[in-house]
Each structure stands twice: as structure tokens, then as C-alpha cells.
Design a protein around this motif. Sequence first.
Motif, PDB file in Angstrom:
ATOM      1  N   PRO A   1       0.816  -1.226   0.000  1.00 44.57           N
ATOM      2  CA  PRO A   1       0.000   0.000   0.000  1.00 44.57           C
ATOM      3  C   PRO A   1       0.848   1.274   0.000  1.00 44.57           C
ATOM      4  O   PRO A   1       0.476   2.267  -0.653  1.00 44.57           O
ATOM      5  CB  PRO A   1      -0.802  -0.118   1.293  1.00 44.57           C
ATOM      6  CG  PRO A   1      -0.933  -1.597   1.511  1.00 44.57           C
ATOM      7  CD  PRO A   1       0.377  -2.152   1.067  1.00 44.57           C
ATOM      8  N   LEU A   2       1.982   1.278   0.695  1.00 42.56           N
ATOM      9  CA  LEU A   2       2.874   2.444   0.677  1.00 42.56           C
ATOM     10  C   LEU A   2       3.461   2.663  -0.709  1.00 42.56           C
ATOM     11  O   LEU A   2       3.528   3.802  -1.198  1.00 42.56           O
ATOM     12  CB  LEU A   2       3.998   2.268   1.703  1.00 42.56           C
ATOM     13  CG  LEU A   2       3.608   2.383   3.181  1.00 42.56           C
ATOM     14  CD1 LEU A   2       4.810   2.025   4.057  1.00 42.56           C
ATOM     15  CD2 LEU A   2       3.130   3.800   3.493  1.00 42.56           C
TER      16      LEU A   2
ATOM     17  N   GLU B   1       2.150   1.738  -3.502  1.00 45.99           N
ATOM     18  CA  GLU B   1       1.082   2.148  -4.415  1.00 45.99           C
ATOM     19  C   GLU B   1       0.755   3.631  -4.268  1.00 45.99           C
ATOM     20  O   GLU B   1       0.192   4.230  -5.194  1.00 45.99           O
ATOM     21  CB  GLU B   1      -0.166   1.294  -4.172  1.00 45.99           C
ATOM     22  CG  GLU B   1      -0.016  -0.117  -4.725  1.00 45.99           C
ATOM     23  CD  GLU B   1      -1.230  -0.985  -4.473  1.00 45.99           C
ATOM     24  OE1 GLU B   1      -1.572  -1.801  -5.372  1.00 45.99           O
ATOM     25  OE2 GLU B   1      -1.835  -0.877  -3.387  1.00 45.99           O
ATOM     26  N   GLU B   2       1.132   4.213  -3.138  1.00 46.77           N
ATOM     27  CA  GLU B   2       1.000   5.663  -3.010  1.00 46.77           C
ATOM     28  C   GLU B   2       1.985   6.369  -3.942  1.00 46.77           C
ATOM     29  O   GLU B   2       1.698   7.442  -4.476  1.00 46.77           O
ATOM     30  CB  GLU B   2       1.249   6.090  -1.568  1.00 46.77           C
ATOM     31  CG  GLU B   2       0.154   5.657  -0.595  1.00 46.77           C
ATOM     32  CD  GLU B   2       0.444   6.116   0.828  1.00 46.77           C
ATOM     33  OE1 GLU B   2       1.366   6.943   1.008  1.00 46.77           O
ATOM     34  OE2 GLU B   2      -0.243   5.639   1.760  1.00 46.77           O
TER      35      GLU B   2
ATOM     36  N   PRO C   1       0.424   4.303  -8.297  1.00 46.32           N
ATOM     37  CA  PRO C   1      -0.884   3.627  -8.227  1.00 46.32           C
ATOM     38  C   PRO C   1      -0.984   2.412  -9.156  1.00 46.32           C
ATOM     39  O   PRO C   1      -1.807   1.533  -8.933  1.00 46.32           O
ATOM     40  CB  PRO C   1      -1.877   4.724  -8.629  1.00 46.32           C
ATOM     41  CG  PRO C   1      -1.166   6.011  -8.312  1.00 46.32           C
ATOM     42  CD  PRO C   1       0.284   5.744  -8.604  1.00 46.32           C
TER      43      PRO C   1
END
Length: 463
Positions: free
Chosen positions: A217-218, A220-221, A224
Motif C-alpha cells: 500500500p505504501l 502504491e501511493e 498507483p
Amino acid sequence: MMKERLLARLRELVPGKENDGTESFQKVSYLLAVSGGLDSNVMTHLFYHLGLQFDIAHCNFHLRGEDSNLDQQFVQEQLLDAIGVENPEQHQIWVKEFDTYGIQSGSKKSIEMVARELRYSWFQELMEQFGYQYVCTAHHANDNAETILLNWVRGTGIKGMAGIPELNQQNVFRPLLHFSLAEIEVYAKQHRIPFQIDHTNLEDQFMRNRIRNRIIPLLEELNPQLIATSTRNIQLIDRQNGFYENAMKQAAAQVVKRIGEGFLEVPFEALDQQFDPQLVLYEILSPLGFHADQVEQIFTTKGGESGRKFFSEHYLLVTDRTSFQIIEKEQFEQDIKILITDSSQLTDLGFSISFLEKKELGGMDTHRRYAYFDARYWQYPLLIRAWEAGDTFQPLGSKGRKKVSDFFTDLKLSLIEKKRVQILCRADNPKEILWIIGFRIEHRFRVAEHTEEVVMLQAPSPQ
């Protein structure tokens, strides 16, 4: 969209058509590894609605208490009906229960590794027993991204960064590997595919879960489209790895000498001619279980003191004056003792034996595989054994006795070469040596002036 893309992959996997016009991939028998979760249920739905021939294999590792049993019950009793299979009896559902914690107990392996080995071993058994051409697992693009991050954290080379292979040498096929988890979730929602939830995936007990739940998730920041980017990177690295492996095979073929069964030699001269000798040495030794730190240490001993030993789980490496020598530990440690009661047994072992009059002999072959004895001293039973500390004999042509260890030192034999030497001796007195096979006979038993009958023995070619 997923159906069309999977069809394209299947046509690449099993190209061609049958005589009746049916595409070949439709005639193949697939074994689907199904947990009851989202990914494998979607895979099962796809295979059914593409009209493919498949059966199901489910592993119950009993790692999640009653949840494990509920997963098994769902796969056995509900899955096929839930995805709209009209004739579920046409698809066999195999179930195997494992005492995974019990099997892991006493081993040094993680519970994940034990479960992995159990499941793939069972899949191979089913393939061999029932003729499935492929085992299909539901790994997807997110799994692949997690894998390369996990490999990178643990330490890896190009191969580890190439991720999970879509198809491996055991015919394990990952049909969803190019689909993201998001695509799979959309497909499941569109087709109302039910699935079991593994709540342990939300826990951070295992490193893979921490990567999935925290690290990705980090990342993907920052990007994306991380999973799509990762998939493209993996495809490129996989091609690069194929080129690298081919180059390394060629380098290893130039460097490695196979002296016998389970016995390799890496001459320094040939190794030093490579572009990166230490890297080539790593690629030779890594498949034998030697890790990177060991290889670095081994490489620094090149040209130094002989006789240094390094161990992997199954192999021993010894440094010699001009080479690294590698042998299987089991072969190195075995204590050879073969009782010979007649000539036929020698023949069965690959020896050639002849009894002839001395006057028929003519010349004697000087190749070290040949030995000639005065027949007066040849009597059964004999014994073939490994050399032992304290062995002595009088080498042919010498005036006195000599320790076998000193004889080996004079020949500059390495530790492994010494271990491979076999000795022919008397069974009733194993310290009375007739022949150090392939090197020298005992002087007393030679063909002499007064010899009338000769025993000519030829040793088998080295293995």
C-alpha cells in the motif's frame, strides 16, 4: 475480458488442434489446486465456463482450527454448485488432510515451507497416478509482486527478481499470474462467485502478510499502477534471466569437469578465463547448496592452502592445488567393502580377468588400469575396500614398504581423490594389499623371472 486473455495464454501453453478440429488445450486434463478462497474459486469458474477438463485438489493443513474444516466442507459440498456446474459428478474432488504441525516438529523448516512441500508432493502424486498434464494454482500478479519483494528482502539474484514462473518444469501452471487481484475481485463480483475468507491473511504474523498489508500500500501511493508495473518488470527480468542462465550454462560447461558419478572438479585455470570467475563459481555451487557467503570464502582460498573443506547439506568441497573438487557427502562418507569369492564377481563389477601362461603374455600393458600378478599368489576370497590410515605396502619396483598415505602424497592426490581410491586385498587379511586399483600393485606379487602362470586384471573405466 479475463476469459479472452486466459484463452490466449492456454493457446500458447498447448498450441495446435486435434484431428476433430478441437483446440489441443481443450483436450488436456487439468488438476486445479483449490483452497476455497477468492483466487482459486475464480480460476475454477473460468476453467468450467471455458469448457475445460478439470478435477480439483484441496489440501487441509489444519492450521486454522475449525476454519480449515469449513474450507474443506465448502470445496467438497458447495463450490461446484455455487459456480453453476451442471454435472458436478464429472469433476473429481480430491481432498488430503495433513498433520502439518506434527510433520514440522523436529524439522528446521518454517510451517509455510512444510505446507508448500506437502501440497506440491501430493499434486505430483495425483498427476502421476491419474494422468493430469498440468497442476494449476491461482497465484496472481499481486502474489508475484509480493514474491519479488520478499526475495529482495531475504537476498536474491536475477532469478529471484523474475518472480513466480508461469509454468515450471513440474508442469505447475499459474493461469492467473498476469491478472491483478483487483481484476479477480471484479470478475468474482460480476459472476457472484462465493468464497471463503482466510482471516490470517489480515494478520502480520508472516513476512509475506506484512509486505501485502503494509509495504505494497505504501508503494502504491508512489505508483498507483504498481502491480501493472511490477508485472512488466517481471516479464522483462524473466527474459533477461533466461539469457543469463543460458550464458552461465555455457560458462559452466567450459569450467566443470565431471570426473565420475557425484564427483566434480573446477580447475582454477579454466575458471580464471571467465569474465567474472567468482560469479561463475557461485552459479556452479549454488545449486549444490552452497550459499553466497560460503562461495565468497571458497573463492578466496583459490591458489592457497590445499585441503580446506566446505560443506553444504549434501556436498563436500575441498580445495586442491589447482582446482576445487566437489563430491556428494554420502559417497565421500561411505565405507566400501566388497567380498569377492570368484572371478565372476569381478566381471560383474566391470573388471576383466584372464589367466594365461607367461609365455603367452607377450608384453605387459603399462596403463594403470592393468595389473599383472603371479598366479601362485592369487587366491579367493578377496576384498575390495577403501584405504585406511595405517595401510602399508611395497610398491612395485621399490625396495621397501611405504605408507599408502605417503604414496598418495607423492602422487599429489587431493583428499577427495584419495577417498575415491579402492584397494584389492586378501579377505582373510585385509592389511595384505595386492593392488591399489588404478595405481600400483604389491611388489611381492609381481610377475617375476620364475613366474609360470599370470593373472591379468583390467579395472573398469573410472566412474
